[in-house]
Design a protein around this motif. Structure first.
Motif, PDB file in Angstrom:
ATOM      1  N   PHE A   1       0.851  -1.185   0.000  1.00  0.00           N
ATOM      2  CA  PHE A   1       0.000   0.000   0.000  1.00  0.00           C
ATOM      3  C   PHE A   1       0.888   1.237   0.000  1.00  0.00           C
ATOM      4  O   PHE A   1       2.056   1.178   0.388  1.00  0.00           O
ATOM      5  N   GLU A   2       0.307   2.373  -0.422  1.00  0.00           N
ATOM      6  CA  GLU A   2       1.060   3.632  -0.424  1.00  0.00           C
ATOM      7  C   GLU A   2       0.195   4.797   0.042  1.00  0.00           C
ATOM      8  O   GLU A   2      -1.011   4.847  -0.245  1.00  0.00           O
ATOM      9  N   PHE A   3       0.837   5.713   0.769  1.00  0.00           N
ATOM     10  CA  PHE A   3       0.256   6.998   1.144  1.00  0.00           C
ATOM     11  C   PHE A   3       1.127   8.116   0.591  1.00  0.00           C
ATOM     12  O   PHE A   3       2.310   7.920   0.297  1.00  0.00           O
ATOM     13  N   ASP A   4       0.538   9.307   0.468  1.00  0.00           N
ATOM     14  CA  ASP A   4       1.280  10.525   0.173  1.00  0.00           C
ATOM     15  C   ASP A   4       1.347  11.377   1.431  1.00  0.00           C
ATOM     16  O   ASP A   4       0.334  11.544   2.133  1.00  0.00           O
ATOM     17  N   ILE A   5       2.520  11.922   1.733  1.00  0.00           N
ATOM     18  CA  ILE A   5       2.627  12.973   2.740  1.00  0.00           C
ATOM     19  C   ILE A   5       2.451  14.296   2.021  1.00  0.00           C
ATOM     20  O   ILE A   5       3.173  14.593   1.058  1.00  0.00           O
ATOM     21  N   GLN A   6       1.473  15.085   2.472  1.00  0.00           N
ATOM     22  CA  GLN A   6       1.112  16.302   1.769  1.00  0.00           C
ATOM     23  C   GLN A   6       1.182  17.512   2.704  1.00  0.00           C
ATOM     24  O   GLN A   6       0.880  17.407   3.901  1.00  0.00           O
ATOM     25  N   VAL A   7       1.565  18.644   2.151  1.00  0.00           N
ATOM     26  CA  VAL A   7       1.712  19.887   2.904  1.00  0.00           C
ATOM     27  C   VAL A   7       0.709  20.906   2.388  1.00  0.00           C
ATOM     28  O   VAL A   7       0.602  21.130   1.180  1.00  0.00           O
TER      29      VAL A   7
ATOM     30  N   TRP B   1      -8.763  24.288   7.410  1.00  0.00           N
ATOM     31  CA  TRP B   1      -8.186  25.236   6.454  1.00  0.00           C
ATOM     32  C   TRP B   1      -8.760  24.978   5.053  1.00  0.00           C
ATOM     33  O   TRP B   1      -8.712  23.841   4.549  1.00  0.00           O
ATOM     34  N   PRO B   2      -9.279  26.016   4.398  1.00  0.00           N
ATOM     35  CA  PRO B   2      -9.890  25.824   3.069  1.00  0.00           C
ATOM     36  C   PRO B   2      -8.847  25.446   2.013  1.00  0.00           C
ATOM     37  O   PRO B   2      -7.834  26.129   1.849  1.00  0.00           O
ATOM     38  N   GLU B   3      -9.129  24.380   1.290  1.00  0.00           N
ATOM     39  CA  GLU B   3      -8.202  23.950   0.247  1.00  0.00           C
ATOM     40  C   GLU B   3      -8.231  24.885  -0.957  1.00  0.00           C
ATOM     41  O   GLU B   3      -7.266  24.918  -1.734  1.00  0.00           O
ATOM     42  N   GLN B   4      -9.321  25.655  -1.132  1.00  0.00           N
ATOM     43  CA  GLN B   4      -9.349  26.588  -2.256  1.00  0.00           C
ATOM     44  C   GLN B   4      -8.364  27.731  -2.054  1.00  0.00           C
ATOM     45  O   GLN B   4      -7.932  28.369  -3.028  1.00  0.00           O
ATOM     46  N   LEU B   5      -7.988  27.996  -0.805  1.00  0.00           N
ATOM     47  CA  LEU B   5      -6.968  29.010  -0.545  1.00  0.00           C
ATOM     48  C   LEU B   5      -5.569  28.462  -0.743  1.00  0.00           C
ATOM     49  O   LEU B   5      -4.654  29.184  -1.139  1.00  0.00           O
ATOM     50  N   SER B   6      -5.406  27.169  -0.425  1.00  0.00           N
ATOM     51  CA  SER B   6      -4.084  26.547  -0.529  1.00  0.00           C
ATOM     52  C   SER B   6      -4.269  25.039  -0.594  1.00  0.00           C
ATOM     53  O   SER B   6      -4.650  24.414   0.402  1.00  0.00           O
ATOM     54  N   PRO B   7      -4.030  24.426  -1.739  1.00  0.00           N
ATOM     55  CA  PRO B   7      -4.210  22.974  -1.862  1.00  0.00           C
ATOM     56  C   PRO B   7      -3.080  22.218  -1.176  1.00  0.00           C
ATOM     57  O   PRO B   7      -2.002  22.753  -0.906  1.00  0.00           O
ATOM     58  N   PHE B   8      -3.330  20.955  -0.884  1.00  0.00           N
ATOM     59  CA  PHE B   8      -2.288  20.071  -0.375  1.00  0.00           C
ATOM     60  C   PHE B   8      -1.365  19.669  -1.518  1.00  0.00           C
ATOM     61  O   PHE B   8      -1.816  19.343  -2.622  1.00  0.00           O
TER      62      PHE B   8
END
Length: 373
Positions: free
Chosen positions: A266-272, A290-297
């Motif tokens: 299996f795999e995951f992504d570490i996202q910022v 936190w709104p993703e439309q302001l800043s996506p992961f």
């Protein structure tokens, strides 16, 4: 990049009145709970005051990606490379027991090895390890250490309230909002109650299929961020046991995890997610998603879990001996905000006492192979 991200500065945090005194009160309460758990929780050993039930420890590899945008290539993510890792999956409740009673809030604790530089733990700065402690929700249900004084009690006592039916539920919600009668009406903890109730709406799924968040903000080098660990769609689509019925058996989460990893990797992504607006993406209010439309992961690393057998009881024993804390990080990734700051000493005292009572050596492993050969 077109988005202007908020720069980290020490004054991004607000000092809470009586912080140190309140932290000491919290530590006293948690030590009382952990010491008593040896006899009250039915396991014959001291349990964690949160995430008391673990579902297994898993060997993994973390690959920090290269060619990241400069804003994301910060701290440990500035140097591409592969690192050994361990993952602990758990339930968020402070009690062990059947999964149906514990509910759908689960956690992923990630330990990455061979990280250069000292970490922010004065009693073990040179372990070479780096931790994330995350849950399957983007928000937390407590904003201040002052509120944590009563919310922690309610969190531990929730089962006793709800066992009394609707009258018990009403008392629980009243005591939460009013701080057990200690808060003025204009200080009632509505937002924290709404965040708590939102956790109950989480749909139970295989532990591999949840998104896991740090909840609170962390420093990301020159910036401010929240971290998410998200399943990679191509691997998620192959999970045979995706949705779970917690009422179907006493143990549901662990058997599903064991079965999947026995059959496939299996795999995951570490996202910022970088902070782009300090008012709409606050540090001190952890009830706000936190709104993703302001800043996506943005993905900065891969977590690769090889096919493996974690079915043995020895896996649970090895898992229980481990410690994870959001403060086992380098200075470029320091946790931010009062609640995150409180976790430093609270986690340390809890870990020391639990290991002492369980006669376990409290020592950071030097590699994943040391724990899972």
């Amino acid at each position: 990049m077109s988005t202007q991200f908020v720069r980290y500065a020490p004054d991004i945090e607000t000092a809470e009145s009586y912080f140190d005194q309140n932290v000491q009160v919290v530590i006293g309460k948690l030590e009382e709970y952990i010491a008593g758990s040896v006899t009250t929780e039915g396991t014959g050993r001291a349990v964690r005051d949160a995430h008391a039930k673990g579902y297994g420890v898993v060997k993994a590899e973390v690959e920090i990606l290269g060619q990241l945008p400069a804003e994301y290539a910060q701290g440990i993510y500035a140097v591409p490379g592969k690192h050994g890792a361990l993952i602990r999956f758990s339930n968020g409740q402070p009690h062990p027991g059947p999964d149906m009673l514990l509910g759908p809030v689960t956690g992923m604790a990630l330990k990455i090895f061979d990280i250069n530089g000292p970490v922010l733990l004065e009693d073990e700065p040179d372990t070479g390890t780096f931790d994330y402690a995350t849950i399957n929700a983007p928000v937390f249900f407590c904003n201040t250490i002052e509120h944590y004084l009563f919310i922690k009690d309610l969190f531990i006592e929730a089962g006793q309230y709800f066992a009394q039916g609707r009258p018990g539920q009403h008392r629980f919600f009243r005591d939460w909002v009013t701080g057990k009668g200690t808060l003025e009406e204009d200080q009632w903890a509505w937002e924290e109650l709404f965040a708590f109730v939102s956790l109950a709406q989480i749909r139970p799924v295989n532990l591999l299929l949840s998104n896991y968040w740090t909840m609170g903000a962390v420093r990301h080098g020159d910036y401010i961020a929240k971290i998410r660990i998200a399943p990679v769609p191509g691997f998620a689509s192959k999970v045979v046991r995706p949705t779970l019925d917690l009422a179907s058996a006493p143990e549901v989460f662990r058997p599903a995890l064991v079965a999947e990893l026995r059959d496939r990797p299996f795999e995951f992504d570490i996202q910022v997610q970088l902070c782009a607006d300090i008012d709409r993406m606050p540090v001190e209010d952890v009830t706000v998603e936190w709104p993703e439309q302001l800043s996506p992961f943005v993905t900065v690393a891969k977590v690769r879990i090889p096919q493996q057998d974690i079915s043995g009881e020895d896996n649970l024993e090895k898992m229980d001996a481990l410690s994870f804390t959001p403060w086992r990080v380098t200075a470029e990734h320091s946790p931010l905000g009062n609640i995150m700051r409180a976790r430093k000493e609270v986690y340390r005292h809890a870990s020391v006492l639990r290991h002492t009572l369980n006669h376990q050596q409290r020592k950071e492993p030097s590699s994943a192979d040391e724990v899972l050969p």
